[in-house]
Design an enzyme around this catalytic site. Structure first.
Site, PDB file in Angstrom:
ATOM      1  N   LYS A   1      41.809  30.924  42.507  1.00  0.00           N
ATOM      2  CA  LYS A   1      42.346  31.427  43.367  1.00  0.00           C
ATOM      3  C   LYS A   1      41.729  31.284  44.960  1.00  0.00           C
ATOM      4  O   LYS A   1      42.492  30.902  45.933  1.00  0.00           O
ATOM      5  CB  LYS A   1      42.682  32.851  43.077  1.00  0.00           C
ATOM      6  CG  LYS A   1      43.472  33.682  44.112  1.00  0.00           C
ATOM      7  CD  LYS A   1      43.395  35.023  43.859  1.00  0.00           C
ATOM      8  CE  LYS A   1      42.226  35.683  44.237  1.00  0.00           C
ATOM      9  NZ  LYS A   1      42.210  37.343  44.115  1.00  0.00           N
TER      10      LYS A   1
ATOM     11  N   ASP B   1      47.559  35.773  43.118  1.00  0.00           N
ATOM     12  CA  ASP B   1      46.666  37.085  43.037  1.00  0.00           C
ATOM     13  C   ASP B   1      47.576  38.085  42.444  1.00  0.00           C
ATOM     14  O   ASP B   1      48.879  37.629  41.922  1.00  0.00           O
ATOM     15  CB  ASP B   1      46.424  37.577  44.441  1.00  0.00           C
ATOM     16  CG  ASP B   1      47.473  38.202  45.295  1.00  0.00           C
ATOM     17  OD1 ASP B   1      48.501  37.886  44.863  1.00  0.00           O
ATOM     18  OD2 ASP B   1      47.104  38.986  46.294  1.00  0.00           O
TER      19      ASP B   1
END
Length: 215
Positions: free
Chosen positions: A120, A138
């Site tokens: 991420k 997320d």
């Protein structure tokens, strides 16, 4: 969800916010990398408060490494998991200096090899600092993708793959920012503001919340 709906959704999001940007404050790829590393399980607001004090003092790998863990902690101790993040930040700075000439690498594998940097974080840096059409997933983006039907999936990897597959190419560069902002302010975890959502009629969420009773 069919592709026509996705096209309409992102067209509306773009019309509302033509130039979306991260809410993390930074002036260089390195500052962004450290801010994203610090933001794990923390809010952008809390990270910005910390980096506003840190970056005027140290905003390069060399300067932060010179602080050391104990010197860095006072700047970031208001952020969750600050001891682990201090350790990872110092280790990351050392690797950047020793292996990358003090520069943030533009290669995913090199980014993910840095302590505390996962997929991420790498996606955010590649997208926001270097303009790569990656989509970091997320909790907000995971929720929005599943609720709306844009790119459903049981885990973040599946959602990311589906987003990259289904988001029309013209929107892919900014999709991360549009979706995260939509999840942060409209499609919130509890009591989503469906009544105030610009894509309500296109969304496939079956439990849309009604207009609140203000009487």
């Amino acid at each position: 969800m069919n592709q026509e709906k996705r096209q309409q959704i992102f067209t509306r999001l773009r019309q509302q916010n033509p130039n979306p940007a991260t809410e993390l404050e930074y002036t260089s790829p390195f500052e962004l990398l450290i801010a994203v590393l610090l933001s794990a399980q923390a809010t952008d607001v809390s990270v910005n408060k910390a980096t506003r004090k840190l970056y005027p003092v140290a905003n390069t790998p060399q300067a932060i490494l010179a602080l050391g863990e104990e010197g860095l902690i006072p700047f970031i101790q208001t952020i969750g998991l600050y001891r682990t993040k201090a350790k990872n930040t110092i280790a990351t700075c050392r690797i950047l200096i020793e292996q990358h000439g003090g520069q943030v690498p533009r290669v995913r594998e090199a980014l993910e090899a840095l302590p505390g940097v996962g997929r991420k974080t790498a996606n955010v840096v590649l997208n926001t600092a270097f303009g790569e059409p990656t989509i970091a997933v997320d909790t907000h983006i995971f929720r929005v993708s599943n609720r709306t039907g844009i790119a459903p999936g049981k885990n973040v990897d599946i959602v990311e793959a589906n987003l990259l597959k289904h988001v029309p190419k013209e929107f892919r560069l900014d999709a991360h920012h549009w979706l995260i902002l939509h999840g942060r302010y409209t499609c919130i975890a509890r009591n989503p503001k469906c009544w105030n959502c610009m894509i309500n009629d296109l969304c496939e969420f079956k439990e849309k919340t009604p207009l609140p009773d203000l009487r």
